[in-house]
Scaffold this motif. Structure first.
Motif, PDB file in Angstrom:
ATOM      1  N   UNK A  78      -3.204   5.083  -5.146  1.00  0.00           N
ATOM      2  CA  UNK A  78      -2.102   4.198  -4.791  1.00  0.00           C
ATOM      3  C   UNK A  78      -2.014   3.052  -5.801  1.00  0.00           C
ATOM      4  N   UNK A  79      -0.815   2.628  -6.122  1.00  0.00           N
ATOM      5  CA  UNK A  79      -0.633   1.486  -7.024  1.00  0.00           C
ATOM      6  C   UNK A  79      -0.702   0.181  -6.231  1.00  0.00           C
ATOM      7  N   UNK A  80      -0.909  -0.912  -6.954  1.00  0.00           N
ATOM      8  CA  UNK A  80      -0.915  -2.212  -6.279  1.00  0.00           C
ATOM      9  C   UNK A  80       0.462  -2.535  -5.714  1.00  0.00           C
ATOM     10  N   UNK A  81       1.523  -2.087  -6.381  1.00  0.00           N
ATOM     11  CA  UNK A  81       2.885  -2.315  -5.867  1.00  0.00           C
ATOM     12  C   UNK A  81       3.087  -1.578  -4.542  1.00  0.00           C
ATOM     13  N   UNK A  82       2.587  -0.343  -4.456  1.00  0.00           N
ATOM     14  CA  UNK A  82       2.692   0.411  -3.194  1.00  0.00           C
ATOM     15  C   UNK A  82       1.876  -0.259  -2.093  1.00  0.00           C
ATOM     16  N   UNK A 134      -1.384 -13.322   1.062  1.00  0.00           N
ATOM     17  CA  UNK A 134      -2.251 -12.304   0.466  1.00  0.00           C
ATOM     18  C   UNK A 134      -1.496 -11.448  -0.539  1.00  0.00           C
ATOM     19  N   UNK A 135      -2.174 -11.103  -1.625  1.00  0.00           N
ATOM     20  CA  UNK A 135      -1.632 -10.153  -2.601  1.00  0.00           C
ATOM     21  C   UNK A 135      -2.714  -9.133  -2.921  1.00  0.00           C
ATOM     22  N   UNK A 136      -2.270  -7.940  -3.279  1.00  0.00           N
ATOM     23  CA  UNK A 136      -3.204  -6.873  -3.626  1.00  0.00           C
ATOM     24  C   UNK A 136      -3.512  -6.973  -5.117  1.00  0.00           C
ATOM     25  N   UNK A 137      -4.788  -7.124  -5.431  1.00  0.00           N
ATOM     26  CA  UNK A 137      -5.248  -7.226  -6.812  1.00  0.00           C
ATOM     27  C   UNK A 137      -5.590  -5.849  -7.390  1.00  0.00           C
ATOM     28  N   UNK A 138      -6.167  -4.977  -6.545  1.00  0.00           N
ATOM     29  CA  UNK A 138      -6.592  -3.660  -7.010  1.00  0.00           C
ATOM     30  C   UNK A 138      -6.763  -2.737  -5.816  1.00  0.00           C
TER      31      UNK A 138
END
Length: 137
Positions: free
Chosen positions: A3-7, A25-29
């Motif tokens: 999965x990508x961080x954008x997904x 919150x943001x997804x870093x990896x």
């Protein structure tokens, strides 16, 4: 396919309550068995004395587990927290927190994860959590 961080960010924005989204919150990896999220520093999340509140850290650990399970399964499915145990080791003040959830077991109906929460500036471990999830879909 990983999965990508954008997904993963889209899973976060579509499937969580507004108050969780307010944490920023943001997804870093993301990986096949893990997810790393960033909890940005905010005075609004600080408790008396200037440290980031435990409630915010626990919500971030819980959320990171959902993203890790989603990454491992290739997309979001309904799930719910069964158990979470958190041990706080040091306060975080004035710094973002990196939350890494690593799945230790992923079954058809249950998922288990170890979560570390670290000061993003110093790398110092702030807390550890263990989470258990029931997979509903």
């Amino acid at each position: 396919m990983t999965m990508t961080t954008a997904e993963a960010d889209k899973i976060l924005s579509v499937n969580f309550a507004p108050w969780v989204l307010d944490l920023g919150l943001t997804v870093e990896a993301v990986g096949e068995d893990r997810a790393v999220l960033r909890l940005p520093w905010s005075d609004r999340l600080a408790r008396e004395g200037g440290g980031l509140s435990g409630q915010a850290l626990m919500a971030a650990a819980d959320t990171a587990t959902v993203i890790a399970v989603s990454a491992a399964r290739g997309g979001f499915v309904p799930m719910t927290t069964v158990q979470q145990s958190t041990s706080f080791q040091r306060a975080v003040a004035g710094a973002d927190v990196l939350i890494e959830a690593v799945l230790t077991k992923l079954g058809r109906r249950m998922a288990f994860a170890d979560v570390t929460l670290s000061d993003a500036t110093s790398g110092a471990l702030a807390a550890r959590a263990n989470t258990v999830y029931a997979i509903l879909g």
